[in-house]
Motif scaffolding. Structure first.
Motif, short mmCIF file in Angstrom:
data_model
loop_
_atom_site.label_atom_id
_atom_site.label_comp_id
_atom_site.label_asym_id
_atom_site.label_seq_id
_atom_site.Cartn_x
_atom_site.Cartn_y
_atom_site.Cartn_z
N MET A 1 -21.79 40.33 -46.30
CA MET A 1 -22.24 40.64 -44.97
C MET A 1 -21.99 39.45 -44.04
O MET A 1 -21.60 39.63 -42.90
N THR A 2 -22.20 38.26 -44.57
CA THR A 2 -21.98 37.06 -43.76
C THR A 2 -20.51 36.93 -43.38
O THR A 2 -20.18 36.62 -42.23
N THR A 3 -19.63 37.20 -44.31
CA THR A 3 -18.20 37.11 -44.03
C THR A 3 -17.78 38.14 -42.99
O THR A 3 -17.02 37.83 -42.06
N ALA A 4 -18.28 39.36 -43.11
CA ALA A 4 -17.95 40.40 -42.13
C ALA A 4 -18.44 39.99 -40.74
O ALA A 4 -17.74 40.18 -39.74
N PHE A 5 -19.63 39.44 -40.68
CA PHE A 5 -20.18 39.00 -39.40
C PHE A 5 -19.35 37.87 -38.80
O PHE A 5 -19.04 37.87 -37.61
N THR A 6 -18.92 36.94 -39.63
CA THR A 6 -18.08 35.82 -39.17
C THR A 6 -16.74 36.34 -38.64
O THR A 6 -16.26 35.88 -37.60
N TYR A 7 -16.13 37.25 -39.37
CA TYR A 7 -14.86 37.83 -38.92
C TYR A 7 -15.04 38.55 -37.58
O TYR A 7 -14.20 38.45 -36.70
N ALA A 8 -16.13 39.29 -37.44
CA ALA A 8 -16.38 40.02 -36.20
C ALA A 8 -16.55 39.06 -35.04
O ALA A 8 -16.01 39.28 -33.95
N LEU A 9 -17.28 37.99 -35.24
CA LEU A 9 -17.48 37.00 -34.18
C LEU A 9 -16.19 36.27 -33.83
O LEU A 9 -15.99 35.87 -32.69
N SER A 10 -15.31 36.11 -34.80
CA SER A 10 -14.04 35.41 -34.56
C SER A 10 -13.00 36.31 -33.90
O SER A 10 -11.92 35.85 -33.57
N GLY A 11 -13.30 37.59 -33.76
CA GLY A 11 -12.36 38.52 -33.15
C GLY A 11 -11.28 38.99 -34.10
O GLY A 11 -10.23 39.46 -33.67
N LEU A 12 -11.52 38.87 -35.39
CA LEU A 12 -10.52 39.25 -36.38
C LEU A 12 -10.70 40.68 -36.89
O LEU A 12 -10.03 41.08 -37.84
N VAL A 13 -11.59 41.44 -36.27
CA VAL A 13 -11.84 42.82 -36.69
C VAL A 13 -11.17 43.76 -35.70
O VAL A 13 -11.36 43.65 -34.49
N GLU A 14 -10.36 44.68 -36.22
CA GLU A 14 -9.78 45.71 -35.37
C GLU A 14 -10.78 46.87 -35.36
O GLU A 14 -10.90 47.63 -36.31
N TRP A 15 -11.52 46.98 -34.26
CA TRP A 15 -12.66 47.87 -34.20
C TRP A 15 -12.29 49.34 -34.31
O TRP A 15 -13.04 50.12 -34.90
N THR A 16 -11.14 49.75 -33.80
CA THR A 16 -10.78 51.16 -33.92
C THR A 16 -10.57 51.54 -35.38
O THR A 16 -11.01 52.60 -35.82
N LEU A 17 -9.95 50.65 -36.14
CA LEU A 17 -9.76 50.90 -37.56
C LEU A 17 -11.08 50.85 -38.31
O LEU A 17 -11.35 51.68 -39.19
N ALA A 18 -11.92 49.89 -37.96
CA ALA A 18 -13.23 49.77 -38.61
C ALA A 18 -14.06 51.03 -38.38
O ALA A 18 -14.68 51.56 -39.31
N PHE A 19 -14.07 51.54 -37.14
CA PHE A 19 -14.83 52.76 -36.86
C PHE A 19 -14.25 53.96 -37.58
O PHE A 19 -14.99 54.86 -38.00
N ALA A 20 -12.94 54.01 -37.75
CA ALA A 20 -12.32 55.10 -38.50
C ALA A 20 -12.79 55.09 -39.96
O ALA A 20 -13.13 56.14 -40.53
N PHE A 21 -12.85 53.91 -40.55
CA PHE A 21 -13.34 53.80 -41.93
C PHE A 21 -14.82 54.16 -42.03
O PHE A 21 -15.25 54.83 -42.97
N ILE A 22 -15.60 53.71 -41.07
CA ILE A 22 -17.03 54.02 -41.07
C ILE A 22 -17.24 55.53 -40.92
O ILE A 22 -18.04 56.13 -41.65
#
Length: 68
Positions: A1-22
């Motif tokens: 969870m910490t790693t995911a949060f760090t990636y999100a804060l760093s802007g390394l998450v592609e949110w459209t893809l993440a929402f598709a998976f969710i």
């Protein structure tokens, strides 16, 4: 969870893809549960489906390695 949060804060998450998976998990989870409950009475069917899937994935991997 910490790693995911760090990636999100760093802007390394592609949110459209993440929402598709969710969304896929939210929809697919309950559907998979219903299907598994229906097939629970016939364990041999589940084993057969699993075995076929293993062979299909193995065949695909062999084909991809032969083509590449």
């Amino acid at each position: 969870m910490t790693t995911a949060f760090t990636y999100a804060l760093s802007g390394l998450v592609e949110w459209t893809l993440a929402f598709a998976f969710i969304a896929g998990g939210v929809v697919g989870g309950p559907m998979g549960t219903r299907i598994a409950r229906r097939l629970a009475n016939t364990r041999d069917t589940l084993r057969t489906i699993f075995g076929v899937m293993i062979f299909l994935v193995a065949g695909y991997m062999l084909w991809k390695n032969a083509v590449a």
